[in-house]
Write a protein that holds these residues in place. Sequence first.
Motif, PDB file in Angstrom:
ATOM      1  N   GLU B 319       0.833  -1.211   0.000  1.00 11.28           N
ATOM      2  CA  GLU B 319       0.000   0.000   0.000  1.00 11.28           C
ATOM      3  C   GLU B 319       0.855   1.243   0.000  1.00 11.28           C
ATOM      4  O   GLU B 319       0.618   2.208  -0.725  1.00 11.28           O
ATOM      5  CB  GLU B 319      -0.919   0.003   1.231  1.00 11.28           C
ATOM      6  CG  GLU B 319      -2.203  -0.766   1.004  1.00 11.28           C
ATOM      7  CD  GLU B 319      -3.023  -0.875   2.265  1.00 11.28           C
ATOM      8  OE1 GLU B 319      -2.898   0.008   3.136  1.00 11.28           O
ATOM      9  OE2 GLU B 319      -3.777  -1.865   2.396  1.00 11.28           O
ATOM     10  N   GLU B 320       1.868   1.197   0.833  1.00 12.13           N
ATOM     11  CA  GLU B 320       2.769   2.356   0.937  1.00 12.13           C
ATOM     12  C   GLU B 320       3.398   2.656  -0.418  1.00 12.13           C
ATOM     13  O   GLU B 320       3.487   3.786  -0.857  1.00 12.13           O
ATOM     14  CB  GLU B 320       3.848   2.043   1.976  1.00 12.13           C
ATOM     15  CG  GLU B 320       4.522   3.287   2.507  1.00 12.13           C
ATOM     16  CD  GLU B 320       5.503   2.940   3.611  1.00 12.13           C
ATOM     17  OE1 GLU B 320       6.645   3.414   3.545  1.00 12.13           O
ATOM     18  OE2 GLU B 320       5.126   2.140   4.522  1.00 12.13           O
ATOM     19  N   THR B 324       2.875   6.005  -2.644  1.00 14.46           N
ATOM     20  CA  THR B 324       4.038   6.777  -3.088  1.00 14.46           C
ATOM     21  C   THR B 324       3.999   6.989  -4.593  1.00 14.46           C
ATOM     22  O   THR B 324       4.261   8.072  -5.110  1.00 14.46           O
ATOM     23  CB  THR B 324       5.342   6.033  -2.696  1.00 14.46           C
ATOM     24  OG1 THR B 324       5.234   5.652  -1.355  1.00 14.46           O
ATOM     25  CG2 THR B 324       6.554   6.895  -2.910  1.00 14.46           C
ATOM     26  N   SER B 325       3.604   5.952  -5.291  1.00 18.83           N
ATOM     27  CA  SER B 325       3.625   6.066  -6.762  1.00 18.83           C
ATOM     28  C   SER B 325       2.524   7.030  -7.274  1.00 18.83           C
ATOM     29  O   SER B 325       2.730   7.782  -8.227  1.00 18.83           O
ATOM     30  CB  SER B 325       3.485   4.673  -7.398  1.00 18.83           C
ATOM     31  OG  SER B 325       2.302   4.100  -6.960  1.00 18.83           O
ATOM     32  N   SER B 326       1.350   7.050  -6.582  1.00 26.19           N
ATOM     33  CA  SER B 326       0.290   7.968  -7.033  1.00 26.19           C
ATOM     34  C   SER B 326       0.678   9.418  -6.756  1.00 26.19           C
ATOM     35  O   SER B 326       0.422  10.311  -7.549  1.00 26.19           O
ATOM     36  CB  SER B 326      -1.042   7.593  -6.384  1.00 26.19           C
ATOM     37  OG  SER B 326      -0.925   7.687  -4.986  1.00 26.19           O
ATOM     38  N   GLU B 327       1.361   9.623  -5.572  1.00 24.22           N
ATOM     39  CA  GLU B 327       1.834  10.981  -5.257  1.00 24.22           C
ATOM     40  C   GLU B 327       2.842  11.453  -6.295  1.00 24.22           C
ATOM     41  O   GLU B 327       2.802  12.570  -6.798  1.00 24.22           O
ATOM     42  CB  GLU B 327       2.504  10.991  -3.878  1.00 24.22           C
ATOM     43  CG  GLU B 327       1.522  11.379  -2.780  1.00 24.22           C
ATOM     44  CD  GLU B 327       2.178  11.327  -1.427  1.00 24.22           C
ATOM     45  OE1 GLU B 327       3.376  11.644  -1.340  1.00 24.22           O
ATOM     46  OE2 GLU B 327       1.481  10.939  -0.458  1.00 24.22           O
ATOM     47  N   SER B 328       3.689  10.556  -6.642  1.00 30.76           N
ATOM     48  CA  SER B 328       4.739  10.952  -7.587  1.00 30.76           C
ATOM     49  C   SER B 328       4.162  11.254  -8.972  1.00 30.76           C
ATOM     50  O   SER B 328       4.712  12.015  -9.752  1.00 30.76           O
ATOM     51  CB  SER B 328       5.808   9.849  -7.675  1.00 30.76           C
ATOM     52  OG  SER B 328       5.223   8.677  -8.169  1.00 30.76           O
ATOM     53  N   ALA B 329       2.975  10.668  -9.237  1.00 31.26           N
ATOM     54  CA  ALA B 329       2.332  10.982 -10.518  1.00 31.26           C
ATOM     55  C   ALA B 329       1.871  12.432 -10.559  1.00 31.26           C
ATOM     56  O   ALA B 329       1.880  13.077 -11.608  1.00 31.26           O
ATOM     57  CB  ALA B 329       1.137  10.054 -10.721  1.00 31.26           C
ATOM     58  N   VAL B 330       1.532  13.054  -9.381  1.00 31.26           N
ATOM     59  CA  VAL B 330       1.074  14.458  -9.321  1.00 31.26           C
ATOM     60  C   VAL B 330       2.259  15.418  -9.271  1.00 31.26           C
ATOM     61  O   VAL B 330       2.305  16.434  -9.944  1.00 31.26           O
ATOM     62  CB  VAL B 330       0.143  14.665  -8.120  1.00 31.26           C
ATOM     63  CG1 VAL B 330      -0.295  16.126  -8.007  1.00 31.26           C
ATOM     64  CG2 VAL B 330      -1.066  13.764  -8.250  1.00 31.26           C
ATOM     65  N   HIS B 331       3.273  15.022  -8.403  1.00 29.20           N
ATOM     66  CA  HIS B 331       4.421  15.936  -8.203  1.00 29.20           C
ATOM     67  C   HIS B 331       5.687  15.270  -8.691  1.00 29.20           C
ATOM     68  O   HIS B 331       6.553  14.933  -7.921  1.00 29.20           O
ATOM     69  CB  HIS B 331       4.587  16.279  -6.713  1.00 29.20           C
ATOM     70  CG  HIS B 331       3.339  16.853  -6.097  1.00 29.20           C
ATOM     71  ND1 HIS B 331       2.898  18.138  -6.382  1.00 29.20           N
ATOM     72  CD2 HIS B 331       2.429  16.327  -5.237  1.00 29.20           C
ATOM     73  CE1 HIS B 331       1.776  18.369  -5.700  1.00 29.20           C
ATOM     74  NE2 HIS B 331       1.463  17.291  -5.012  1.00 29.20           N
ATOM     75  N   THR B 332       5.752  15.101  -9.963  1.00 31.29           N
ATOM     76  CA  THR B 332       6.962  14.466 -10.472  1.00 31.29           C
ATOM     77  C   THR B 332       8.083  15.491 -10.499  1.00 31.29           C
ATOM     78  O   THR B 332       7.924  16.572 -11.058  1.00 31.29           O
ATOM     79  CB  THR B 332       6.715  13.944 -11.905  1.00 31.29           C
ATOM     80  OG1 THR B 332       5.544  13.170 -11.868  1.00 31.29           O
ATOM     81  CG2 THR B 332       7.867  13.115 -12.384  1.00 31.29           C
ATOM     82  N   ASP B 333       9.184  15.133  -9.802  1.00 31.27           N
ATOM     83  CA  ASP B 333      10.310  16.059  -9.706  1.00 31.27           C
ATOM     84  C   ASP B 333      11.300  15.840 -10.835  1.00 31.27           C
ATOM     85  O   ASP B 333      11.509  14.721 -11.267  1.00 31.27           O
ATOM     86  CB  ASP B 333      11.051  15.856  -8.378  1.00 31.27           C
ATOM     87  CG  ASP B 333      10.189  16.360  -7.231  1.00 31.27           C
ATOM     88  OD1 ASP B 333       9.343  17.206  -7.483  1.00 31.27           O
ATOM     89  OD2 ASP B 333      10.362  15.828  -6.091  1.00 31.27           O
TER      90      ASP B 333
END
Lengths: 72, 342
Positions: B319-320, B324-333
């Motif tokens: 789950e973690e 993490t992967s969904s967050e990174s889809a919004v704020h890709t650095d």
Amino acid sequence: MKILYINNDGAGFADHIEVETGTTVSKLFAQRVPTGKAGDYLIRVNRQPAAADQVLQEGDRISFTPVKIEGA
Amino acid sequence: MPTFNRTLWRLAGKLANRLALQPQPAVNLDFTPKRFAQLQSLAERIEQSVHRGWPIALQHSVRELQTQLIRSCRHLDEIAESLSTPLLSVLPTQRLLYEELKTLSEEFEDVEFDLREETISVITTPITLEEIELGRFRVVLSGKDLVTGLSQVIAVDANPAVSRPDITHPHVNDNRLCEGDATVPLQNALWDGRFVDFFLIIQQTLLTYNSSSPYVSLSDWNGTRCRICDDSVSDDDSCCCDHCEQDVCDSCSTYCDHCYQTSCDDCRETCSRCEERSCASCLAVCPDCRLKYCSNCLINQLCEDCDAARNEEANAEEEEESDTSSESAVHTDRVGEAAIPA
């Protein structure tokens, strides 16, 4: 005087032996079985149980039979 | 005046005749010069070899003399040993045997004579060895067996070994006493016609336990001893644990439900989950909690709890990871794809 002496410890031979006149059963036992205890033997004189101080007579027959004899 | 017993007198006569048939021991007293002549001849050869300075002949003769001396010593030893038994038995008289038979009744409480069968039968005192009561024994000597010295030893109040009902005494088998140390005195007592001594020696042998060579040891007399509860049980009621290989009673052993081997109580352990007892080799340790479980309670070599814990942990991690992967889809650095608000 002569008596018939039978020691059923070991070979169990009967022998005519010479003993001094006045020899008692206990004295003969001490002479013949120096390392043994009289309580470890059935002692018979003329086939009858004998007291330690019984004086042996000419022609008596004395036998020592061990109380414990190991079978195999 | 002592009473005369005609039956005993006749029995004594029959037994005296039987004893007269006993074979005399073979005599071999050979001291003839011929036997020792070879020694003298070898001694002369040795002297000659020394005198003439023949070392090889000397060596050969010395060896030969040594061999002959050893043989001669053996021969002398055999003669000395043969002299330890009487060369000629003085046959007991009918009167002596009569006195012996009469005295038997004074020495033993229960004595029976059978003139026709020529048997003497004596009952011993009750025999107790190491607190095990074996009861009285009837000792039967037959005139026919006088020369061989064989007697029958029959249990009167038989208390046989639990494991061997045919063994009534540690040193009696098939109604025969295994005489051991009594062998020679018994033989000599019989040959001399000393029946009182003969039966006394048998009784004293029955009253003695030789732990080194019994048919059944007294420690096993009442059966096999269970290693766990220490009870004595018959062979039919005992078994051998397949794990420790010790004898245990039926109550202290069972079959393992998993491997079907016999297992004693000490070799079984309880499963930490189902609490069923299995043999130790059928239980496995859970690597996480270190407790032991049976095969039914293990999942993927883990106990149910530890397996569940691992699963939870794995799910949580998953789950973690997905969060993490969904967050990174919004704020890709650092990829030049920053979201631009509308």
